[in-house]
Each structure stands twice: as C-alpha cells, then as structure tokens.
Design a protein around this motif. Sequence first.
Motif, short mmCIF file in Angstrom:
data_model
loop_
_atom_site.label_atom_id
_atom_site.label_comp_id
_atom_site.label_asym_id
_atom_site.label_seq_id
_atom_site.Cartn_x
_atom_site.Cartn_y
_atom_site.Cartn_z
N ALA A 103 1.05 -1.08 -0.02
CA ALA A 103 0.15 -0.09 0.04
C ALA A 103 0.73 1.29 0.00
N PHE A 104 1.95 1.32 0.68
CA PHE A 104 2.81 2.38 0.94
C PHE A 104 3.46 2.44 -0.59
N GLU A 105 4.09 1.43 -1.07
CA GLU A 105 4.98 1.49 -2.14
C GLU A 105 4.24 1.91 -3.52
N GLU A 106 2.70 1.47 -3.37
CA GLU A 106 1.97 1.81 -4.62
C GLU A 106 1.17 3.06 -4.29
N SER A 107 1.46 3.88 -3.29
CA SER A 107 0.44 5.04 -3.00
C SER A 107 0.60 6.21 -4.29
N PRO A 108 -0.39 6.91 -4.21
CA PRO A 108 -0.21 7.82 -5.47
C PRO A 108 0.81 8.92 -4.98
N GLN A 109 1.00 9.74 -5.87
CA GLN A 109 2.09 10.84 -5.65
C GLN A 109 1.76 11.87 -4.74
N TRP A 110 2.69 12.11 -3.82
CA TRP A 110 2.87 13.04 -2.73
C TRP A 110 3.36 14.48 -3.40
N GLU A 111 3.18 15.44 -2.63
CA GLU A 111 3.82 16.57 -2.81
C GLU A 111 5.27 16.70 -1.90
N PRO A 112 6.29 16.46 -2.45
CA PRO A 112 7.52 16.05 -1.92
C PRO A 112 8.00 17.41 -0.87
N GLY A 113 8.74 17.20 0.18
CA GLY A 113 9.33 18.14 0.90
C GLY A 113 10.39 18.97 0.20
N VAL A 114 10.36 20.19 0.76
CA VAL A 114 11.47 21.16 0.09
C VAL A 114 12.39 21.52 1.23
N SER A 115 13.71 21.67 0.90
CA SER A 115 14.54 21.95 1.85
C SER A 115 14.60 23.44 2.37
N PHE A 116 14.98 23.82 3.43
CA PHE A 116 15.21 25.44 3.70
C PHE A 116 16.37 25.85 3.14
N ASP A 117 17.65 24.86 3.34
CA ASP A 117 18.84 25.36 2.75
C ASP A 117 19.11 25.59 1.23
N LYS A 118 18.66 24.38 0.70
CA LYS A 118 18.77 24.57 -0.79
C LYS A 118 17.57 24.99 -1.57
N LYS A 119 16.23 24.87 -1.05
CA LYS A 119 15.29 25.46 -1.56
C LYS A 119 14.95 24.54 -2.83
N GLU A 120 15.14 23.11 -2.46
CA GLU A 120 14.89 22.25 -3.67
C GLU A 120 13.76 21.09 -3.23
N LYS A 121 13.45 20.13 -3.95
CA LYS A 121 12.54 19.04 -3.57
C LYS A 121 13.93 18.04 -3.11
N VAL A 122 13.36 17.36 -1.97
CA VAL A 122 14.39 16.52 -1.61
C VAL A 122 13.90 15.19 -0.87
N ASN A 123 14.59 14.16 -0.76
CA ASN A 123 14.11 12.82 -0.30
C ASN A 123 13.90 12.98 1.18
N VAL A 124 12.66 12.54 1.67
CA VAL A 124 12.44 12.59 3.18
C VAL A 124 12.37 11.33 3.66
N LYS A 125 12.76 10.99 4.88
CA LYS A 125 12.37 9.86 5.90
C LYS A 125 11.24 10.10 6.59
N LEU A 126 10.23 9.43 6.65
CA LEU A 126 8.96 9.77 7.45
C LEU A 126 8.51 8.51 8.29
N LEU A 127 7.87 8.80 9.34
CA LEU A 127 7.36 7.84 10.06
C LEU A 127 5.93 8.12 10.44
N LEU A 128 5.17 7.12 10.00
CA LEU A 128 3.67 7.39 10.18
C LEU A 128 2.95 6.25 11.16
N PRO A 129 2.13 6.63 12.00
CA PRO A 129 1.40 5.68 12.74
C PRO A 129 0.20 5.27 12.04
N ILE A 130 -0.19 4.01 12.23
CA ILE A 130 -1.35 3.37 11.65
C ILE A 130 -2.05 2.32 12.54
N ASN A 131 -3.49 2.51 12.92
CA ASN A 131 -4.02 1.85 13.64
C ASN A 131 -4.45 0.47 12.80
#
Length: 132
Positions: A103-131
């Motif tokens: 489900a996670f790997e096939e999820s629709p496209q997100w709007e990616p994170g943008v870094s403060f320092d480079k002002k560019e879209k970056v790869n982000v590690k996230l943690l999401l709780p699910i019940n």
Amino acid sequence: MQSKVAMVVIVLVGVSMSYTCAQESDSTMLDNDIYVGLFEQDPTFPGSYAGFYEYLDRKIKCSRQGKKVYVHFVLDSTGYVRKGSVFINESVSKKCADQIKKAFEESPQWEPGVSFDKKEKVNVKLLLPINL
C-alpha cells in the motif's frame, strides 16, 4: 485496516546516533540524500493526511489486531515512496506486513518536501502511525 484511524499526524523520524550527519541546518541529511527534520515545505499527500489514511483503509485488509504500528518510509524528491524503504517497527503477520508495504509503495504521488537550505525538493524519511 478495519478500524478508523484515530490519529491524523505525521511524525518526522529523529536522527539516530548511528548516522553520520552530512550537514548542519534545520534539516539533516542522512545517507547522502535522505533528509529528516524541518522543511520549508513538508511532504503532503493530495487531500491531506486524512486522505492518505482513507487510501490505506481501502488497501490494507488485515484482520483486526487492535494495535498501532509505526511505518518508516522514504518519500523521494519526485513525490513517490521509494521501493524497498518501507519498514514496520511492530510485529505483525507476514501477510499484513506485505499489505502495508504494498500500500505504501503503490501510493499515489505526494507533494515532496522542500529543504530550507537548498530550496529544492528532497528525499525525506518519514514515520507514520497506523491503527490495525
């Protein structure tokens, strides 16, 4: 996932002591291309995180286990969950774990994170709780 999700939050993963930090800023880079921390623009799912939980409700059909699991994943700079990056930190059946990862790997496209320092879209590690 049979039960309704009680929590609609996303928690950014803290930096582990085992990682070598590549730079100092409001966000920290891990493994040369994955960021954690604060961002100029946080990653967002179309329709908000409530929309992502609704998507997960449709895709994950584990038997009622009455437990909360935390799913770690990397959202890449193009807005897709990186294949092979999904990790579940709680013990669940193999069938359930496979459904969550798919489900996670096939999820629709997100709007990616943008870094403060480079002002560019970056790869982000996230943690999401699910019940479940």
